[in-house]
Design an enzyme around this catalytic site. Structure first.
Site, short mmCIF file in Angstrom:
data_model
loop_
_atom_site.label_atom_id
_atom_site.label_comp_id
_atom_site.label_asym_id
_atom_site.label_seq_id
_atom_site.Cartn_x
_atom_site.Cartn_y
_atom_site.Cartn_z
N GLN A 114 3.66 26.24 45.50
CA GLN A 114 3.08 25.20 44.65
C GLN A 114 2.39 25.85 43.45
O GLN A 114 1.98 25.16 42.52
CB GLN A 114 2.06 24.38 45.44
CG GLN A 114 2.63 23.68 46.66
CD GLN A 114 1.54 23.07 47.50
OE1 GLN A 114 1.13 21.93 47.28
NE2 GLN A 114 1.05 23.83 48.46
N ASP A 173 1.58 30.56 39.08
CA ASP A 173 1.47 31.96 38.65
C ASP A 173 2.74 32.70 39.05
O ASP A 173 3.59 32.18 39.77
CB ASP A 173 0.22 32.62 39.29
CG ASP A 173 0.30 32.69 40.81
OD1 ASP A 173 -0.59 32.11 41.48
OD2 ASP A 173 1.24 33.32 41.34
N HIS A 186 6.20 23.44 41.41
CA HIS A 186 5.33 22.83 40.39
C HIS A 186 5.49 23.49 39.04
O HIS A 186 4.64 23.34 38.16
CB HIS A 186 3.86 22.88 40.85
CG HIS A 186 3.59 21.96 42.01
ND1 HIS A 186 2.45 22.01 42.76
CD2 HIS A 186 4.33 20.96 42.55
CE1 HIS A 186 2.49 21.10 43.71
NE2 HIS A 186 3.63 20.46 43.61
N CYS A 232 10.15 25.83 18.80
CA CYS A 232 11.02 26.13 19.94
C CYS A 232 11.96 27.27 19.54
O CYS A 232 12.60 27.20 18.48
CB CYS A 232 11.84 24.89 20.30
SG CYS A 232 13.23 25.25 21.41
N CYS A 269 15.73 25.46 19.28
CA CYS A 269 16.08 24.44 18.24
C CYS A 269 15.14 24.50 17.04
O CYS A 269 15.28 23.74 16.09
CB CYS A 269 16.04 23.05 18.86
SG CYS A 269 14.38 22.46 19.25
N GLY A 313 -2.48 29.09 52.52
CA GLY A 313 -3.39 28.85 51.40
C GLY A 313 -3.19 27.52 50.70
O GLY A 313 -3.28 27.46 49.47
N ALA A 357 -6.23 35.18 53.08
CA ALA A 357 -4.78 35.41 53.11
C ALA A 357 -4.44 36.90 53.10
O ALA A 357 -3.48 37.32 53.76
CB ALA A 357 -4.13 34.71 51.92
#
Ligand code: APR
Length: 234
Positions: free
Chosen positions: A94, A97, A112, A139, A142, A179, A223
């Site tokens: 999720q 990073d 995500h 961009c 484009c 986590g 963790a």
């Protein structure tokens, strides 16, 4: 537990907490300091793109300065271990990073999105991104100015890789959540789906999550300690 062949691991902000990246719902978490509805929705971006770019630029610089911790490293070693034995690690995160990738994981499903990618609203192309994004940033494909947004899935938007996640769940022997508070769907529903499929479920977390009662087993602690311990015991 007979040595599992395919393991599905779902990670949340807690796996990156010891790398210095904040979580969302802990005490002092991001959503206790910022209102997600003003920063993490398509409407917020349409209303004030400069504010949203500033928020994500700040988070992006934090990610670039962070380093993977032993939990990330252990999950990268697990991917190699399972692959060498003809199995697979299905790593669904999720998190936005890139610490799983930097730790060495080759297959990461960022449901995500990713902070280090930008998507063009005009041509829909996605580009790797490490610098600050501004409203006028053109961009690269484009050349339209003002059309780039962080390639993050915002509240109210469809998460990515849902079919691949579903397929991976159906071939997993073990489901492990690391986590995550179990507060946001569809990720929060995966442990129940795993149970329906008869898959053994583990929670590795600092403390019992909202979904704690749905897990067959758990190890509670940081963790960086419980993930390597769990993997060593496989
Ligand atoms: N080690 C292990 N677990 C930890 C640690 C740690 N060092 N520190 C915190 N945790 C746990 C907390 O106990 C909590 O259960 O990590 C979990 C973090 O929960 P959240 O902050 O809700 O993060 P997450 O579950 O990833 O949020 C899901 O919500 O806002 C959205 O898109 C955002 O991806 C995010 C999603």
């Amino acid at each position: 537990m007979a040595s599992p062949r395919n393991i599905f691991v779902l990670t949340g902000a807690g796996v990156s907490a010891e790398s210095g990246l904040g979580t969302f719902r802990d005490r002092g978490g991001m959503w206790s300091r910022f209102d997600p509805m003003t920063l993490a929705t398509p409407e917020a971006f349409a209303r004030d793109p400069a504010l949203v770019h500033e928020f994500y630029n700040l988070r992006r610089s934090g990610v670039i300065a962070a380093a993977p911790n032993p939990a990330h490293t252990a999950l990268a070693a697990l991917e190699t271990h399972l692959r060498d034995r003809g199995g697979a690690l299905f790593l669904c995160t999720q998190n936005v990073d890139d610490l799983h990738t930097r730790a060495g994981n080759r297959a990461v499903m960022h449901m995500h999105g990713e902070l280090l990618k930008a998507r063009c609203l005009a041509c829909e192309t996605v580009h790797p991104w490490r610098d600050d994004l501004f409203v006028g940033t053109p961009c690269p494909a484009c050349n339209r100015a003002g059309s780039l947004r962080p390639d993050i899935v915002w509240f109210g938007e469809m998460p990515k890789h849902l079919e691949a996640i579903d397929a991976a769940l159906r071939t997993a022997d073990v489901f492990v959540a690391v986590g995550t508070s179990g507060a946001v769907y569809p990720a929060a529903g995966y442990v129940a789906q795993a149970r329906t499929l008869g898959i053994r479920t583990w929670e590795l977390n600092l403390e019992p999550s909202d979904n704690a009662r749905l897990f067959d087993a758990a190890r509670y602690g940081p963790a960086s300690v419980v993930v390597p311990e769990f993997i060593t015991a496989l």
